[in-house]
Design an enzyme around this catalytic site. Structure first.
Site, short mmCIF file in Angstrom:
data_model
loop_
_atom_site.label_atom_id
_atom_site.label_comp_id
_atom_site.label_asym_id
_atom_site.label_seq_id
_atom_site.Cartn_x
_atom_site.Cartn_y
_atom_site.Cartn_z
N ASP A 105 -22.33 4.21 7.00
CA ASP A 105 -22.44 3.59 8.53
C ASP A 105 -24.08 3.62 8.65
O ASP A 105 -25.04 4.19 8.32
CB ASP A 105 -21.96 4.62 9.37
CG ASP A 105 -21.58 4.12 10.68
OD1 ASP A 105 -21.75 2.79 10.56
OD2 ASP A 105 -21.37 4.84 11.54
N ASN B 80 -12.89 -3.42 11.77
CA ASN B 80 -14.14 -4.14 11.69
C ASN B 80 -14.17 -5.91 12.01
O ASN B 80 -14.95 -6.54 12.20
CB ASN B 80 -15.04 -3.94 10.60
CG ASN B 80 -15.54 -2.47 10.37
OD1 ASN B 80 -15.61 -2.02 9.08
ND2 ASN B 80 -15.87 -1.83 11.58
N ILE C 15 -14.23 10.34 11.15
CA ILE C 15 -13.85 9.78 9.79
C ILE C 15 -13.64 8.17 10.11
O ILE C 15 -13.52 7.39 8.91
CB ILE C 15 -12.41 10.61 9.43
CG1 ILE C 15 -12.86 12.18 9.16
CG2 ILE C 15 -11.46 9.92 8.46
CD1 ILE C 15 -13.50 12.19 7.98
C1 IPE Z 1 -16.91 2.76 9.81
O1 IPE Z 1 -17.94 2.59 10.37
C2 IPE Z 1 -16.46 1.55 8.73
C3 IPE Z 1 -17.38 1.59 7.79
C4 IPE Z 1 -18.48 2.16 7.41
C5 IPE Z 1 -17.19 0.17 6.81
P1 IPE Z 1 -17.73 2.05 11.78
O2 IPE Z 1 -19.07 1.64 12.22
O3 IPE Z 1 -16.89 0.74 12.02
O4 IPE Z 1 -17.02 3.06 12.64
P2 IPE Z 1 -17.23 3.30 14.03
O5 IPE Z 1 -16.61 2.28 14.78
O6 IPE Z 1 -18.38 3.94 14.66
O7 IPE Z 1 -16.19 4.54 14.45
C1 IPE Z 2 -21.70 0.17 8.44
O1 IPE Z 2 -22.49 -0.15 9.43
C2 IPE Z 2 -21.18 -1.30 7.65
C3 IPE Z 2 -19.76 -1.76 8.35
C4 IPE Z 2 -19.21 -1.17 9.23
C5 IPE Z 2 -19.33 -3.02 7.90
P1 IPE Z 2 -22.59 -0.64 10.77
O2 IPE Z 2 -22.59 -2.13 10.87
O3 IPE Z 2 -21.32 0.05 11.59
O4 IPE Z 2 -23.83 -0.19 11.20
P2 IPE Z 2 -24.10 0.66 12.97
O5 IPE Z 2 -23.02 1.84 13.07
O6 IPE Z 2 -23.41 -0.66 13.78
O7 IPE Z 2 -25.41 0.93 13.08
MG MG Z 3 -21.09 1.62 12.41
#
Ligand code: IPE
Ligand code: IPE
Ligand code: MG
Length: 241
Positions: free
Chosen positions: A31, A79, A196
């Site tokens: 993340d 996502n 999580i």
């Molecule tokens: C979790 O991250 C999913 C991945 C790392 C692929 P998100 O950025 O989607 O999670 P939330 O929305 O902050 O909980």
């Molecule tokens: C995790 O990084 C990757 C995916 C969820 C695909 P994010 O894209 O969620 O990054 P932040 O949380 O917005 O910084």
């Molecule tokens: Mg994220």
């Protein structure tokens, strides 16, 4: 002379720590790609490219220090809510990575998640990569269109389709996507979020959790070492004493 200057950790030490701590499987919630980019005034898509690059480094290093299984959360079932352009960029990165992954010679790849909503061409390529790499000594599970709840429902439906009406824990364990891997010993989440987010809901029952404030593209070897050392200090009791 009596200063507490920390000695740098050398790779040989980490290999020993991995071995002695029984750490076989690390799962990463990768993340922080979006924030990494935004902090640099870049579009979020470039954060995902930087994240994909870092993923390759993390895989390589994990293999070198003796980890047997790595699972990464690359795209969740939630996502899809993101802007179309960002989703398209992630799909493109996956597509490109499949070509690179095919050139690896020691890694077995498994995609975990619901493939039905993935582009049929990419879906086909996922299956080909799995067949090509089956039986190799180091496993990388890529969670793509993955949701922990979705996985449990999928597992239950598989058992029910055999005509069963009552199911037990083993049935679910045997039918989750990672049924041929041990549960993750350690789950690492980067990006300074302490949740999580629907990752490995079933498998994480007794995983050790480690959270890093680093954004995923900045999570480097020294950070992996720190997580491994922290893991080695945990007392895993599994409900015992
Ligand atoms: C979790 O991250 C999913 C991945 C790392 C692929 P998100 O950025 O989607 O999670 P939330 O929305 O902050 O909980
Ligand atoms: C995790 O990084 C990757 C995916 C969820 C695909 P994010 O894209 O969620 O990054 P932040 O949380 O917005 O910084
Ligand atoms: Mg994220």
């Amino acid at each position: 002379m009596f200063g507490k200057k920390k000695q740098p950790i050398i790779k040989e030490d980490i290999i020993g720590v991995v071995k002695n701590s029984g750490l076989r499987h690390i799962a990463y919630i990768m993340d922080g790609n979006g924030r990494w980019a935004t902090e640099r005034s870049l579009p979020r898509e470039l954060g995902h490219s930087a994240g994909a690059k870092n993923f390759k480094e993390v895989v390589k290093y994990s293999k070198n220090v003796g980890i047997r299984y790595v699972t990464v959360y690359a795209f969740s079932t939630e996502n899809w809510k993101r802007p179309e352009r960002e989703v398209a960029a992630i799909m493109k990165l996956l597509d490109q990575y499949i070509d690179e992954a095919a050139l690896e010679d020691e890694i077995e790849f498994l995609f975990i998640g619901d493939r039905e909503s993935v582009d049929p061409r990419i879906k086909e390529r996922m299956s080909s990569l799995e067949s090509l790499t089956v039986g190799r000594p180091f496993r990388v599970n890529i969670a793509f269109n993955y949701g922990g709840r979705d996985e449990i429902v999928h597992a239950v439906n598989r058992v029910l389709s055999d005509g069963r009406t009552v199911i037990n824990e083993k049935d679910i364990t045997d039918n989750v996507y990672t049924s041929d891997c041990p549960d993750p010993d350690l789950i690492v989440r980067t990006g300074a979020e302490f949740r999580i987010s629907n990752f490995l809901m079933w498998q994480s029952a007794y995983s050790e959790l480690y959270f890093s404030d680093k954004m995923w593209p900045d999570f480097k070897q020294a950070d992996i070492d720190a997580a491994i050392i922290e893991f080695s200090k945990r007392k895993r009791r599994f409900g015992g004493v």
